[in-house]
Design a protein around this motif. Structure first.
Motif, short mmCIF file in Angstrom:
data_model
loop_
_atom_site.label_atom_id
_atom_site.label_comp_id
_atom_site.label_asym_id
_atom_site.label_seq_id
_atom_site.Cartn_x
_atom_site.Cartn_y
_atom_site.Cartn_z
N THR A 1 0.84 -1.20 0.00
CA THR A 1 0.00 0.00 0.00
C THR A 1 0.88 1.25 0.00
O THR A 1 2.07 1.19 0.35
CB THR A 1 -0.92 0.04 1.24
OG1 THR A 1 -0.10 0.20 2.40
CG2 THR A 1 -1.77 -1.22 1.34
N VAL A 2 0.29 2.36 -0.33
CA VAL A 2 0.99 3.64 -0.28
C VAL A 2 1.48 3.90 1.14
O VAL A 2 2.63 4.29 1.36
CB VAL A 2 0.07 4.78 -0.80
CG1 VAL A 2 0.64 6.14 -0.44
CG2 VAL A 2 -0.14 4.65 -2.30
N ASP A 3 0.63 3.66 2.13
CA ASP A 3 1.02 3.91 3.53
C ASP A 3 2.23 3.07 3.95
O ASP A 3 3.05 3.53 4.75
CB ASP A 3 -0.15 3.64 4.47
CG ASP A 3 -1.23 4.69 4.38
OD1 ASP A 3 -0.96 5.79 3.87
OD2 ASP A 3 -2.37 4.41 4.83
N GLU A 4 2.34 1.86 3.44
CA GLU A 4 3.48 1.01 3.79
C GLU A 4 4.81 1.54 3.23
O GLU A 4 5.87 1.18 3.73
CB GLU A 4 3.27 -0.42 3.27
CG GLU A 4 2.20 -1.18 4.00
CD GLU A 4 1.92 -2.52 3.36
OE1 GLU A 4 2.26 -3.54 3.98
OE2 GLU A 4 1.37 -2.53 2.23
N ILE B 1 5.72 4.77 3.21
CA ILE B 1 6.14 6.00 3.88
C ILE B 1 7.40 5.74 4.71
O ILE B 1 7.48 4.78 5.46
CB ILE B 1 5.01 6.57 4.76
CG1 ILE B 1 3.74 6.82 3.93
CG2 ILE B 1 5.47 7.84 5.48
CD1 ILE B 1 3.91 7.73 2.74
N ASP C 1 5.11 11.56 2.36
CA ASP C 1 3.70 11.20 2.32
C ASP C 1 3.36 10.95 0.85
O ASP C 1 4.25 11.01 0.00
CB ASP C 1 2.79 12.25 2.98
CG ASP C 1 2.89 13.62 2.34
OD1 ASP C 1 2.97 13.74 1.09
OD2 ASP C 1 2.87 14.63 3.09
N ALA C 2 2.11 10.69 0.56
CA ALA C 2 1.74 10.32 -0.81
C ALA C 2 2.07 11.39 -1.84
O ALA C 2 2.34 11.07 -3.00
CB ALA C 2 0.25 9.97 -0.89
N ARG D 1 1.19 6.65 -5.74
CA ARG D 1 -0.18 6.34 -6.15
C ARG D 1 -0.33 4.83 -6.19
O ARG D 1 0.65 4.09 -6.23
CB ARG D 1 -0.51 6.94 -7.53
CG ARG D 1 -0.47 8.46 -7.57
CD ARG D 1 -1.58 9.05 -6.70
NE ARG D 1 -1.67 10.48 -6.79
CZ ARG D 1 -1.17 11.33 -5.91
NH1 ARG D 1 -0.48 10.88 -4.87
NH2 ARG D 1 -1.33 12.63 -6.04
N THR D 2 -1.56 4.37 -6.24
CA THR D 2 -1.84 2.95 -6.42
C THR D 2 -2.18 2.73 -7.88
O THR D 2 -3.11 3.37 -8.41
CB THR D 2 -3.01 2.51 -5.51
OG1 THR D 2 -2.67 2.83 -4.16
CG2 THR D 2 -3.27 1.03 -5.63
N ALA E 1 1.32 -0.07 -4.76
CA ALA E 1 1.90 1.27 -4.67
C ALA E 1 2.91 1.47 -5.80
O ALA E 1 3.65 0.55 -6.17
CB ALA E 1 2.58 1.47 -3.32
N ARG F 1 13.86 -0.77 4.13
CA ARG F 1 13.46 0.28 5.06
C ARG F 1 14.59 0.61 6.04
O ARG F 1 15.22 -0.29 6.60
CB ARG F 1 12.22 -0.15 5.84
CG ARG F 1 11.63 0.95 6.71
CD ARG F 1 10.41 0.47 7.46
NE ARG F 1 9.35 0.01 6.60
CZ ARG F 1 8.50 0.79 5.94
NH1 ARG F 1 8.62 2.10 6.04
NH2 ARG F 1 7.54 0.29 5.20
#
Length: 173
Positions: free
Chosen positions: A27-30, A32, A62-63, A122-123, A132, A172
């Protein structure tokens, strides 16, 4: 199972495609955070050039705020504007491009610094899955991501006009 060490040592482009296609989406959040990058040699014309340049990785604030090309070392990072790097030339001339950095060559990237984010997350759909992806602001490149493990993703650089996909790892920080 293919390890990150195996990938850094190199695999065929067919094996890279098969591995990428087998991995789960992220995901996008993953995405960050700050990620340390390394190349996955597959016979792509750009193999070896990012490592030679001193590329560190990517930073996803962020996105809508992404630094796609992060250089330097911990405590001394700086972002580079990808628009100022001749990606198409490197893609075409890659194999013929010298794999030796001239004295002071890495410091030349400091002249390309930017404080502005130069990409967004973006997705997107790519190679049969929605995951992502990082969309560059000024160049026709999209980096797509799939999860190897909770702290590692395999990236696939999709560049308009390139016949091959360039693969890389992000781990990461």
């Amino acid at each position: 199972m293919t390890t990150t060490a195996d990938l850094r040592s190199g695999i065929s482009s067919i094996a890279a495609h098969e591995l990428f296609d087998s991995l789960p989406p992220v995901t996008v959040d993953e995405m960050i955070g700050r990620w340390h990058g390394s190349e996955v040699p597959t016979g792509h014309p750009m193999d070896g050039l990012l490592a030679l340049s001193g590329w560190y990785g990517k930073e996803f604030i962020d996105a809508d705020h992404v630094h796609p090309l992060l250089f330097g070392t911990p405590g001394k990072f700086y972002a580079v504007n990808p628009k100022l790097i001749p990606m198409r030339t490197l893609n075409r001339a890659g194999a013929a491009f010298p794999r030796v950095m001239p004295p002071g060559g890495r410091s030349a990237f400091r002249a390309l610094r930017t404080r502005k984010p130069r990409a967004r997350l973006r997705t997107l759909d790519f190679r049969g899955a929605t995951s992502a992806a990082m969309v560059y602001d000024d160049i026709p490149v999209i980096d797509h991501f799939r999860r190897l493990d909770e702290n590692t993703v395999l990236g696939a650089m999709d560049q308009r006009g390139s016949e091959q996909t360039y693969y890389f790892l992000l781990e990461r920080d």
